[in-house]
Write a protein that holds these residues in place. Structure first.
Motif, PDB file in Angstrom:
ATOM      1  N   PHE A 180       1.436   1.367  -2.064  1.00  0.00           N
ATOM      2  CA  PHE A 180       2.345   1.844  -3.576  1.00  0.00           C
ATOM      3  C   PHE A 180       2.206   3.104  -3.676  1.00  0.00           C
ATOM      4  O   PHE A 180       2.851   3.558  -4.931  1.00  0.00           O
ATOM      5  N   ASP A 181       1.634   3.782  -3.002  1.00  0.00           N
ATOM      6  CA  ASP A 181       1.537   5.415  -3.214  1.00  0.00           C
ATOM      7  C   ASP A 181       1.090   5.651  -4.567  1.00  0.00           C
ATOM      8  O   ASP A 181       1.536   6.701  -5.301  1.00  0.00           O
ATOM      9  N   GLY A 182      -0.202   4.964  -4.996  1.00  0.00           N
ATOM     10  CA  GLY A 182      -0.536   5.294  -6.278  1.00  0.00           C
ATOM     11  C   GLY A 182       0.317   4.669  -7.651  1.00  0.00           C
ATOM     12  O   GLY A 182      -0.326   5.453  -8.760  1.00  0.00           O
ATOM     13  N   ASP A 183       1.038   4.060  -7.454  1.00  0.00           N
ATOM     14  CA  ASP A 183       1.812   3.490  -8.435  1.00  0.00           C
ATOM     15  C   ASP A 183       1.049   2.478  -9.269  1.00  0.00           C
ATOM     16  O   ASP A 183       1.049   1.185  -8.970  1.00  0.00           O
ATOM     17  N   VAL A 184       0.695   2.641 -10.431  1.00  0.00           N
ATOM     18  CA  VAL A 184      -0.246   1.930 -11.161  1.00  0.00           C
ATOM     19  C   VAL A 184       0.492   0.577 -11.533  1.00  0.00           C
ATOM     20  O   VAL A 184      -0.056  -0.656 -11.536  1.00  0.00           O
ATOM     21  N   THR A 185       1.766   0.687 -11.997  1.00  0.00           N
ATOM     22  CA  THR A 185       2.688  -0.493 -12.512  1.00  0.00           C
ATOM     23  C   THR A 185       2.771  -1.393 -11.301  1.00  0.00           C
ATOM     24  O   THR A 185       2.674  -2.717 -11.570  1.00  0.00           O
ATOM     25  N   LEU A 228       5.410  -8.628 -13.673  1.00  0.00           N
ATOM     26  CA  LEU A 228       5.401  -9.109 -12.254  1.00  0.00           C
ATOM     27  C   LEU A 228       6.388  -8.637 -11.479  1.00  0.00           C
ATOM     28  O   LEU A 228       7.246  -7.698 -11.991  1.00  0.00           O
ATOM     29  N   MET A 229       6.479  -8.777 -10.272  1.00  0.00           N
ATOM     30  CA  MET A 229       7.290  -8.164  -9.173  1.00  0.00           C
ATOM     31  C   MET A 229       8.731  -8.887  -9.493  1.00  0.00           C
ATOM     32  O   MET A 229       9.055  -9.848 -10.033  1.00  0.00           O
ATOM     33  N   SER A 230       9.598  -7.742  -9.424  1.00  0.00           N
ATOM     34  CA  SER A 230      11.153  -8.218  -9.951  1.00  0.00           C
ATOM     35  C   SER A 230      12.321  -8.128  -8.724  1.00  0.00           C
ATOM     36  O   SER A 230      13.141  -8.268  -8.851  1.00  0.00           O
ATOM     37  N   ASN A 235       7.295  -5.436  -3.174  1.00  0.00           N
ATOM     38  CA  ASN A 235       6.729  -6.271  -2.251  1.00  0.00           C
ATOM     39  C   ASN A 235       5.368  -5.688  -1.898  1.00  0.00           C
ATOM     40  O   ASN A 235       5.448  -4.374  -1.488  1.00  0.00           O
ATOM     41  N   ALA A 236       4.257  -6.169  -1.757  1.00  0.00           N
ATOM     42  CA  ALA A 236       3.084  -5.847  -1.469  1.00  0.00           C
ATOM     43  C   ALA A 236       3.218  -5.931   0.281  1.00  0.00           C
ATOM     44  O   ALA A 236       2.820  -6.981   1.019  1.00  0.00           O
ATOM     45  N   SER A 338       4.515  -5.710   7.751  1.00  0.00           N
ATOM     46  CA  SER A 338       3.553  -6.965   7.475  1.00  0.00           C
ATOM     47  C   SER A 338       3.483  -7.140   5.882  1.00  0.00           C
ATOM     48  O   SER A 338       2.905  -6.463   5.182  1.00  0.00           O
ATOM     49  N   VAL A 339       3.933  -8.198   5.330  1.00  0.00           N
ATOM     50  CA  VAL A 339       4.007  -8.790   4.098  1.00  0.00           C
ATOM     51  C   VAL A 339       2.845  -9.438   3.741  1.00  0.00           C
ATOM     52  O   VAL A 339       2.512 -10.409   4.402  1.00  0.00           O
ATOM     53  N   LEU A 340       2.046  -9.069   2.635  1.00  0.00           N
ATOM     54  CA  LEU A 340       0.953  -9.757   2.072  1.00  0.00           C
ATOM     55  C   LEU A 340       1.524 -10.926   1.118  1.00  0.00           C
ATOM     56  O   LEU A 340       0.980 -11.840   0.882  1.00  0.00           O
ATOM     57  N   LEU A 341       2.408 -10.088   0.204  1.00  0.00           N
ATOM     58  CA  LEU A 341       2.924 -11.067  -0.955  1.00  0.00           C
ATOM     59  C   LEU A 341       4.346 -10.505  -1.218  1.00  0.00           C
ATOM     60  O   LEU A 341       4.524  -9.251  -1.514  1.00  0.00           O
TER      61      LEU A 341
END
Length: 485
Positions: A180-185, A228-230, A235-236, A338-341
């Motif tokens: 996420f390149d450091g993106d806290v949200t 939550l993801m939108s 994607n993680a 590679s998708v974790l979630l």
């Protein structure tokens, strides 16, 4: 479940030397780092944990069939698995130590998520595993007790809440972040979306003191507190690059190119729905290629039997049947992440919870969002997605809602999310995995778990035997863990 990719992590150490050095200084290995920043540990952990592309899971989940031997994953003949993932927990503990040294609370919060993910993968594999004493080896205790699975889940749910609360832009910069390149949200979105995965995995515990329905509902009803993801942008997923040791794990892999074919039950699910994802995951079978059938013709695709004998599948191959896995999986060095979630999984999870009555949202709406997100992952055009959603076989029917949601969730897992497709099917029985055909081992049953490592019986026998007796009695590999009761 070994990882097949290694990233090169460079650690730079600045050494200062004086004219005189005492004896203790001379004992320090100048080539070994005594302090490693949390960012370097985070990078290494992400490479190891987020790369979960595995052919074994695809075989066990009835996506693929192997034709060069009798695969234990395909024929459900597995026995024991290993405790290698505890090495990841050791690195998480080290990252926490370094985060405290540099006073960065965001790394501590991320560590709680990573620890939760790893321990859940272990407990879903075996059942009870060492957790509350998992780090005791650092203190000289090499025979930890096995924590009951229920306690593991309770601890994980608490730590995920804490991680969400602690993640804040004020709590320090997150460097070394490949995801996420450091993106806290986005980290908060992952933590909360993952918690919903954990809660839905406990669906057999409805109405218990865990109060999973209320916890799920609380997250859905408070988006400001629990973002939550939108979309797929959230994607993680670990991206690959066309550089040595950074390419897709099966790039240039001869075996996947010649030995792996789509399972016929998976192909049937796609063909029954005129699902264009079939063209992204498979190639036409040999007979269709010889006849010059259009690759976008559904008739060009056939599968092999996951439970059929090896002899039968080879015979069918010789007759021109069997669609191989799509060539991009071995020809494209980048291919797909590679998708974790994924957001698609989250949407289906919310749809399932709504169908079960846990939350007051439309299961149809999230069902459709899940399909759309999965289609967009494969870069399918919007017009094709719209046409797909309008088909009678796909349009949502409340009476069959749970089956439709779980089937589409299954379809979205092809070659991603590790063993999640198998774990979801183990929990729900949807879709049905056939065990008819003559090739199935384990007495014709799909194993419910893996047995503990032999090394544990050698080194920690009393605690292992206690855990087995507590959970399974005499039917070790087919016994149902707490999660499935």
């Amino acid at each position: 479940m070994k990882k097949n990719i290694k990233y090169i992590i460079f650690t730079f150490i600045i050494l200062t030397t004086g004219a005189c050095q005492d004896f203790e200084e001379l004992q320090i290995d100048p080539n070994r780092a005594t302090e490693v920043g949390p960012e370097l540990l985070l990078t290494n952990l992400q490479v190891d944990i987020f790369n979960n592309v595995t052919l074994d899971a695809a075989l066990a989940s009835r996506f693929l069939v192997y034709t060069q031997g009798a695969s234990l994953s395909q024929y459900y003949g597995w026995q024991r698995a290993g405790f290698d993932d505890y090495n990841q927990l050791r690195q998480v503990i080290k990252m926490e130590e370094e985060a405290m040294r540099v006073d960065n609370a965001n790394y501590l919060a991320i560590a709680k998520f990573l620890r939760s993910y790893v321990i859940l993968e272990l407990t879903k594999t075996f059942g009870d595993v060492p957790y509350l004493q998992a780090g005791s080896a650092f203190e000289g205790e090499y025979m930890p007790e096995y924590t009951p699975q229920e306690q593991i889940y309770q601890q994980v749910l608490q730590e995920l809440d804490e991680a969400n609360a602690e993640l804040s832009v004020e709590n320090g910069e997150i460097r070394g972040d490949l995801i996420f390149d450091g993106d806290v949200t986005k980290w908060k979105k992952l933590v909360n979306s993952f918690k919903l995965r954990v809660l839905i995995s406990l669906s057999l515990k409805e109405g218990t003191s865990l109060d999973i329905e209320s916890q799920f509902r609380n997250i859905i009803q408070n988006p400001d507190t629990y973002p939550l993801m939108s979309s797929n942008e959230d994607n993680a997923a670990l991206a690959f690059f066309d550089r040595e040791s950074n390419r897709y794990p099966y790039f240039n892999d001869n075996s996947i190119q010649t030995d792996y074919y789509l399972d016929e039950s998976f192909v049937s699910l796609l063909k029954e729905r005129n699902d264009p994802r079939l063209f992204s995951v498979g190639d036409p079978d040999f007979a269709s290629r010889q006849a010059n059938l259009d690759p976008s013709n559904f008739d060009a695709y056939t599968g092999l039997g996951g439970s059929a004998t090896l002899t039968e599948n080879v015979s069918r191959l010789n007759e021109g049947e069997g669609s191989p896995i799509n060539s991009r999986f071995y020809n494209d060095p980048v291919n797909e992440p590679s998708v974790l979630l994924s957001y698609a999984e989250l949407a289906f999870t919310i749809a399932e919870a709504a169908q079960r009555g846990w939350v007051s949202v439309s299961p149809e709406e999230y069902y459709m969002q899940g399909i759309q997100a999965s289609m967009e992952f494969y870069n399918i055009e919007a017009s094709a997605i719209d046409a797909y959603l309008q088909q009678p076989e796909v349009a949502f029917e409340a009476a069959k809602g749970l089956e439709m949601i779980l089937t589409q969730k299954y379809l979205s897992f092809f070659m991603n999310s590790g063993w999640e497709a198998y774990y979801n099917q183990r929990r729900t029985g949807i879709p049905e995995f056939s065990t008819d055909g003559g090739g199935i081992l384990n007495g014709g049953k799909i194993p419910k778990r893996w047995m503990y490592p032999e090394s544990e019986l050698d080194l920690n026998e009393s605690h292992v035997l206690q855990a087995i007796e507590r959970q399974f009695g005499t039917d070790d590999i087919n016994g149902e863990m707490w999660l499935l009761k």
